[in-house]
Scaffold this motif. Structure first.
Motif, PDB file in Angstrom:
ATOM      1  N   PHE B 139      10.566  74.159  -7.201  1.00  0.00           N
ATOM      2  CA  PHE B 139      10.609  75.596  -7.431  1.00  0.00           C
ATOM      3  C   PHE B 139       9.212  76.156  -7.681  1.00  0.00           C
ATOM      4  N   ILE B 140       8.451  75.428  -8.509  1.00  0.00           N
ATOM      5  CA  ILE B 140       7.082  75.868  -8.774  1.00  0.00           C
ATOM      6  C   ILE B 140       6.277  75.803  -7.480  1.00  0.00           C
ATOM      7  N   ILE B 142       7.230  76.247  -4.364  1.00  0.00           N
ATOM      8  CA  ILE B 142       7.446  77.339  -3.417  1.00  0.00           C
ATOM      9  C   ILE B 142       7.003  78.678  -3.991  1.00  0.00           C
ATOM     10  N   ILE B 197      10.079  73.679  -0.128  1.00  0.00           N
ATOM     11  CA  ILE B 197      11.224  74.232   0.614  1.00  0.00           C
ATOM     12  C   ILE B 197      12.046  73.099   1.227  1.00  0.00           C
ATOM     13  N   ARG B 200      14.260  71.250  -1.277  1.00  0.00           N
ATOM     14  CA  ARG B 200      15.490  71.975  -1.623  1.00  0.00           C
ATOM     15  C   ARG B 200      16.527  71.835  -0.521  1.00  0.00           C
ATOM     16  N   MET B 201      16.032  71.899   0.713  1.00  0.00           N
ATOM     17  CA  MET B 201      16.929  71.774   1.863  1.00  0.00           C
ATOM     18  C   MET B 201      17.541  70.376   1.913  1.00  0.00           C
ATOM     19  N   VAL B 244      15.363  72.958   9.850  1.00  0.00           N
ATOM     20  CA  VAL B 244      14.613  73.803   8.934  1.00  0.00           C
ATOM     21  C   VAL B 244      13.123  73.492   9.018  1.00  0.00           C
TER      22      VAL B 244
END
Lengths: 306, 319
Positions: B139-140, B142, B197, B200-201, B244
Motif C-alpha cells: 500500500f505504501i 503504490i 500493484i 495486490r493483484m 495486469v
C-alpha cells in the motif's frame, strides 16, 4: 451481502414507492456505515479531511505568505523554530508553501478525475446501452486512447494547450476517459437485460430516462470505488507533471513543483524534496485506504487498476 | 476461430491502432504552438532566414502533402531527421533506448520478484501477520511517486553512503557491474510502485483460486498443501497477473521518464521532453510512435499468452 442481493432488495424496496428502481439511498447508507466500521476507512477519511481542510483554509492557517522570501535560506526543519519544516533556497517558509501547494495538488487531482469520469461514464453508458455500431465506434476510439501511456497524453496536451490550472487538469483527466468508459460499459452490459431495465422499457420510458434514472444508479458502486482510487493516481500524476516542469505554472507552489525545486539541493538540503514527497505519500495512502475499504463494502472486485 | 487466425486478427488490429496513433501524433505535434524554424534559429534570426529554413524543412507545403510524404517515409522505415541534431531519428532512438529499456526491464524484474512471492504468502497466510506486513508495504509502495522514491534512494545510497554513483548511465558493454550500479536505483524507483500493484493483484487472484472447488477437493484428498498452492494455485492465478502486468506497462513507462530526469540519464523520456521543448517534430513523432508501438505489442503479446495459458477462453470474443 453481494451487489446482486443489494440490487434485488433495493428493487423490491423502492418499487413500492413507484418512483425509482435504483439503489441510491442504500449506497449512501453503506458509505456512512463503512466510515463508521472500517478502520482503513476511518484512517483514510481522517487523513483526507485533515489535508483537505488545511488546503481549503490555507490562507487562514498558513503561518506566512508562501511567496515571501523573508527568512534565511536553506534552514533545516526544527519544530520549535519559526519554520518548523525549514526554508527553501529563496528563504521561503516550507510549511506555508506545503499548505498552499495542497490546494492546487488536491484540486487538480479531483478535477482531473471528475473530467475523466464524466466523459468516460457518458461514453460507456451509451456504448453499453445501445450496443451495435455505436458501441463499436466508441469502443474503438477508447482502444486507440489505450495505446497511449497516460504520461504521453498529458505531455502532448500540455505542450499543445500550454500550462495552467485547467489545462493540466484536463491533460491528466483525459487519460482516464477510457478507464471509466470501459468500466461503465461493462456494468451496463451486465444490467441491460435485468428486470428493472426491462420494466422501465415496457412502461415506455425514453432511452435517456432509462439510461440516467435506471441504469446509471446501478453502476454507481464500482464507479465510486474507481473514482476514489483514480483520485489517488491523479494526485501522483500531477506531482509527476509538476516535477517535469509541465505542471500548473513553474512558480506556483504545488507538491510536485516543491519537490522539483528541491532537486538541485539534494546534497545540501534534503528536506526541500523529501517533505513534499511525504505529504504526497500520506495523502495518496489515505485515499487508497479509503478506496480499499469502499471496495470491500460495495463488494467490488479488484481489477488491478489501482 | 483457430489460434493462428486469432493471432493474425489481433496483429492486424494492433497495426491499425498504431497507424491511427501515428496519424494523431502527426497532427498533434503540428498543433504545438511555436515555429520550429524560429526556435532553431533563435530570437534574433531574420525573417528571410526563418522563411528559408521553413522551406527547407518542408513546413511550407500544405499539411496533407506533409502527411502523405511522412507516411510514405515511415512505411519505408524512415522516421526522418532530427531538426535539432541533424541525426537520423532512428539512430537517436536506438541510442537512448538502451538505458530506458535497461531501467524498465530491471524494474519489472524487481517488481515481479517481490510481488509474486509476497502476494502468494499474503493469500496463503490471510489475516495473519505476514499478510498485514505485505499488504501494508504494498500500500505504501503504490502511494509514492516513483521519482520521489528515486530521490530518497539517491540521497541515502549515492550521496550519504556512496555505494553507487548518483548520476549517469554506463552501457553493459563496459561491464555488467558498473552497468548494474548505475541502473539499480532507477530500477528500484520504477519497480517498487509497480511491484505494489502487482502484489495486490497476485494476492486477490490467488485468494480467489484458493477458494475454488478443485483446490478444496485437492486439499480434502490429502495432497500436500504447499504443492497444491504452487502447482494448481499459481498456474491459475498467473492468468490475471499476466494481464495486469501488461496493462500496467504504461504506468511503468510513465515512471521511467521522471526517474531518468532524477538520475540524469539520457534515455527516451529525456529525449522526448527535450524534443518537445525544442519543437523537434521528427524526434517527438519518432519517440511517441516507438513508445506506443512497444506498448501496443507488449499488450498484444500478453493477450496471446493469456489465451494460450487458458484454453477455455474463446478466441475473438470482444471484452
Amino acid at each position: 451481502m453481494s451487489v446482486s442481493d443489494l440490487v434485488e432488495s433495493a428493487f423490491s424496496g423502492s418499487s413500492e414507492s413507484g418512483k425509482t428502481f435504483g439503489i441510491r439511498s442504500d449506497l449512501l447508507e453503506r458509505f456512512i456505515k463503512t466510515i463508521r466500521r472500517d478502520l482503513r476507512a476511518k484512517i483514510g477519511f481522517l487523513v483526507v479531511a485533515l489535508f483537505g481542510l488545511s488546503a481549503i483554509f490555507a490562507p487562514m492557517l498558513a503561518p506566512y505568505d508562501p511567496m515571501s522570501q523573508q527568512f534565511p535560506i536553506l534552514m533545516p526543519p526544527d519544530p520549535l523554530s519559526a519554520n518548523p519544516l525549514g526554508t527553501d533556497s529563496f528563504g521561503r517558509d516550507l510549511l506555508s508553501r506545503l499548505m498552499y501547494g495542497a490546494r492546487i495538488s488536491l484540486a487538480v487531482g479531483l478535477g482531473a478525475v471528475t473530467f475523466g469520469a464524466v466523459l468516460g461514464i457518458l461514453i460507456g453508458l451509451f456504448a453499453g446501452y445501445y450496443g451495435g455500431y455505436i458501441d463499436d465506434l466508441l469502443m474503438r476510439a477508447v482502444d486507440v486512447m489505450w495505446a497511449f501511456p497516460w504520461l504521453l497524453i498529458a505531455i502532448m496536451l500540455v505542450a499543445i494547450f500550454g500550462q495552467g490550472f485547467w489545462n493540466v487538469m484536463v491533460a491528466i483527466g483525459f487519460a482516464y476517459i477510457d478507464d471509466f468508459a470501459r468500466l461503465a460499459r461493462g456494468e451496463v452490459l451486465a444490467i441491460r437485460e435485468e428486470e428493472y431495465t426491462m420494466a422501465a422499457k415496457s412502461v415506455g420510458l425514453e432511452d435517456y430516462e432509462i439510461i440516467f434514472e435506471e441504469v446509471f444508479p446501478n453502476t454507481v458502486a464500482p464507479l465510486i470505488v474507481q473514482f476514489t482510487i483514480f483520485t489517488a493516481r491523479a494526485i501522483l500524476a500531477e506531482s509527476t507533471l509538476s516535477f517535469l516542469g509541465l505542471g500548473v505554472k513553474p512558480t506556483t507552489p504545488t507538491w510536485g513543483a516543491l519537490l522539483g525545486q528541491g532537486r538541485g539541493f539534494i546534497t545540501q538540503a534534503w528536506w526541500i524534496s523529501i517533505i513534499p514527497g511525504i505529504a504526497i505519500m500520506v495523502t495518496v495512502l489515505g485515499i487508497n485506504l479509503f478506496g480499499d475499504a469502499l471496495r470491500d463494502a460495495f463488494d467490488v472486485k479488484e481489477t488491478g487498476q489501482t | 476461430m483457430g489460434m493462428r487466425r486469432y493471432i493474425a486478427k489481433r496483429v492486424a488490429h494492433a497495426l491499425v491502432v498504431i497507424y491511427i496513433v501515428a496519424t494523431i501524433v502527426f497532427f498533434a505535434v503540428r498543433a504545438i504552438p511555436g515555429d520550429p524554424a524560429r526556435v532553431l534559429l533563435g530570437g534574433d534570426a531574420s525573417a528571410e532566414a526563418i522563411a528559408a529554413l521553413r522551406e527547407e524543412m518542408g513546413l511550407t507545403e500544405p499539411l496533407y502533402v506533409q502527411y502523405i510524404r511522412w507516411m510514405g517515409r515511415i512505411l519505408q522505415g524512415d522516421l526522418g531527421t532530427s531538426v535539432f541534431s541533424d541525426q537520423s531519428v532512428l539512430q537517436m532512438l536506438i541510442g537512448v533506448a538502451e538505458p530506458t529499456l535497461s531501467i524498465a526491464g530491471l524494474g519489472m524484474l524487481i517488481a515481479l520478484l517481490i510481488a509474486i512471492p509476497a502476494g502468494i504468502t499474503s493469500a496463503v497466510k490471510q489475516y495473519q501477520w505476514e499478510d498485514y506486513v505485505a499488504t501494508t508495504v504494498s500500500f505504501i509502495g503504490i502511494s509514492m511517486p516513483g521519482f520521489w522514491i528515486g530521490i530518497v534512494l539517491l540521497i541515502i545510497f549515492a550521496d550519504r553512503l556512496g555505494w553507487v554513483p548518483a548520476f549517469g548511465y554506463v552501457s553493459f558493454r563496459q561491464g555488467i557491474i558498473p552497468w548494474l550500479k548505475h541502473i539499480i536505483l532507477p530500477a528500484l524507483a520504477v519497480g517498487l510502485p509497480y511491484g505494489g500493484i502487482l502484489m495486490r493483484m497476485t494476492r486477490s487472484s490467488m485468494m480467489e483460486v484458493l477458494n475454488e472447488d478443485y483446490m478444496r477437493t485437492a486439499r480434502a484428498k490429502g495432497l500436500d498443501g504447499r504443492l497444491i498452492v504452487f502447482k494448481h494455485g499459481l498456474q491459475n492465478a498467473l492468468i490475471p497477473i499476466v494481464t495486469v502486468a501488461g496493462i500496467l506497462l504504461g504506468v511503468l513507462l510513465g515512471g521511467v521518464v521522471a526517474v531518468e530526469i532524477v538520475f540524469g540519464i539520457q534515455g527516451l523520456g529525456r529525449l522526448l521532453i527535450a524534443s518537445i521543448q525544442r519543437r523537434d517534430f521528427p524526434a517527438i513523432q519518432g519517440a511517441v510512435i516507438l513508445i506506443s508501438f512497444v506498448f501496443v505489442f507488449m499488450n498484444l503479446l500478453v493477450d496471446v499468452l493469456y489465451t494460450s495459458i487458458n484454453p477455455q477462453i474463446k478466441y475473438g470474443g470482444s471484452e
